[in-house]
Design an enzyme around this catalytic site. Structure first.
Site, PDB file in Angstrom:
ATOM      1  N   CYS A  11     139.846 104.815  10.467  1.00  0.00           N
ATOM      2  CA  CYS A  11     138.529 104.290  10.148  1.00  0.00           C
ATOM      3  C   CYS A  11     137.766 104.061  11.459  1.00  0.00           C
ATOM      4  CB  CYS A  11     138.640 102.992   9.348  1.00  0.00           C
ATOM      5  SG  CYS A  11     139.756 101.808  10.075  1.00  0.00           S
ATOM      6  N   CYS A  14     139.093 101.490  13.817  1.00  0.00           N
ATOM      7  CA  CYS A  14     140.343 101.832  14.487  1.00  0.00           C
ATOM      8  C   CYS A  14     140.047 102.632  15.749  1.00  0.00           C
ATOM      9  CB  CYS A  14     141.226 102.656  13.560  1.00  0.00           C
ATOM     10  SG  CYS A  14     141.395 101.944  11.926  1.00  0.00           S
TER      11      CYS A  14
END
Lengths: 78, 352
Positions: A11, A14
């Site tokens: 994501c 991240c």
């Protein structure tokens, strides 16, 4: 040399976390091996339930959301 | 991204008072803006060269009133929720649920599903974390259903746009569905339909994170970050949802709406679920549509069924869960939740 693992399925946050780790290491002039773990099984095995998670030298130090920059410096220099 | 990280690094320590002063100030500004919505939106509408009571005029008025209203509501709700949720985490929730095997693990899980912050991108590690800690599958499902189903964003928008009565009905039934669906799924003994590697997984004692001590300013900052993050993500859905709502409000004839979504047409409830499941939007996008549908005379049960299936059952989420659940288990999951939604829809169409 420290090994930092960033756990996350990929994501946006991240990736941002991985970048934060790299930037912090550069700024502090430390050599750090950054590894990104995206596989769900490995993430779960590391005990991470909310991503992104961060482990330094095999020890989980953070889970969920972007890490705090000051704390990140602390983990890297500890 | 880089600016964001710098933002977060800067205000540590002495700037706490900025938050204690700034947040109430922002609240006052919010309140003043909210009070000016009707005059300002009517004024903007009057700038368009169309009659106020024409189809186009009605659609424009709906749009220019709803967009700022929804964005203001979202800002307020997401901020308050972000602050409240800073007291909860998936790790704490798991610790609470792991000890509960009795029947009220289900409602407890549903409650925590609403309060625990988690994003759908980490639902797989969260699922595994729960199951491997010995939390029963059904309880885990109650948690996973309640999170999106009775999310504060959806409830807050329903309250603001449609009214507190329907928001309350939605809360009670959404919560009940999450609890009962989890209970039923738990009773079905579905553990063997987990993906094989999940069943074999034994994570053992998992990483204990040091408990973070947060000051009130930290929590306010978390709330503000949530606002930036969530609004940055959902504003486009809000605009699309309100555009559709505006078209319905301006152009769809009431008689047609009554025929398709009126209480008389019994098939409208299953049809609403069938249409709703593959629709991928979120609460912020679907509630303006709900507002317009109800305004045109759509039956409450049908509309509730539509809204619940859009919000609670989404195809992309199922695809993510495919990593841990077999197709069979996903099918049972969808079937059980759909039954709850159908029951709610029929109940309200009969009662009203």
């Amino acid at each position: 040399m420290k090994t930092v693992k960033v756990y996350g399925p990929g994501c946006k946050r991240c990736e941002a976390t991985e970048q934060m780790v790299r930037d912090a290491a550069d700024r502090l002039g430390l050599e750090v091996a950054v590894e990104k773990v995206t596989d769900a099984k490995s993430i779960a095995m590391a005990g991470v339930m909310s991503t992104p998670g961060v482990a330094v030298d095999g020890k989980l130090v953070h889970a969920g959301g972007l890490p705090d920059a000051a704390k990140l410096d602390g983990w890297l220099t500890a | 991204m880089t600016t964001e990280t710098q933002d977060q690094a800067a205000p540590r320590g002495g700037s706490d008072w900025l938050w204690y002063g700034g947040v109430p100030l922002a609240g006052v500004i919010w309140w003043l803006l909210y009070g000016q919505l009707i005059p300002v939106s009517e004024w903007v509408t009057s700038l368009f060269p169309v009659a106020r009571d024409s189809h186009t005029g009605e659609a424009i008025a709906f749009f220019v009133y709803d967009v700022p209203k929804v964005l203001l509501l979202l800002t307020g709700i997401v901020f308050v929720t972000g602050v409240l949720r800073s007291w909860f985490s998936p790790e704490k929730t798991r610790a609470i649920l792991a000890g509960k095997r009795v029947i009220w693990g289900y409602p407890l899980a549903a409650t925590l599903g609403v309060l625990t912050p988690f994003c759908s991108c980490s639902s797989v590690p969260l699922f595994i974390g729960f199951v491997s800690a010995g939390i029963p599958l059904g309880v885990t499902f109650s948690f996973l259903i309640a999170g999106p189903m009775v999310g504060p964003v959806g409830l807050g928008l329903l309250y603001g746009l449609v009214g507190w009565e329907i928001a309350t009905v939605y809360l009670v039934f959404g919560f009940t569905i999450a609890t009962l669906a989890g209970f039923v799924l738990g009773r079905l003994g579905l553990e063997r339909y987990l993906q094989e590697w999940v069943r074999e997984l034994n994570t053992g004692p998992v990483g204990d994170l040091p408990e973070e001590r947060l000051t009130l300013a930290d929590r306010l900052r978390i709330g503000a970050e949530q606002v930036r993050e969530i609004l940055g993500k959902v504003w486009i859905w809000v605009v699309v949802g309100i555009s559709i709502g505006a078209l319905i409000h301006g152009y769809v004839p009431q008689a047609m709406m009554l025929r398709i979504m009126g209480g008389e047409a019994w098939w409208s409830v299953p049809a609403a679920v069938v249409v709703g499941v593959p629709m991928y939007t979120n609460a912020a996008g679907v509630i303006p549509i709900v507002e317009a549908l109800l305004g045109k005379g759509a039956a409450l049960g049908t509309t509730l069924a539509f809204m619940m299936s859009v919000i609670a059952l989404s195809l992309p989420e199922m695809i993510i869960l495919k990593q841990v659940l077999t197709l069979r288990l996903i099918a049972v999951f969808i079937a059980v939740v759909s039954m709850g939604i159908l029951a709610t829809g029929f109940l309200f169409n009969i009662l009203l």
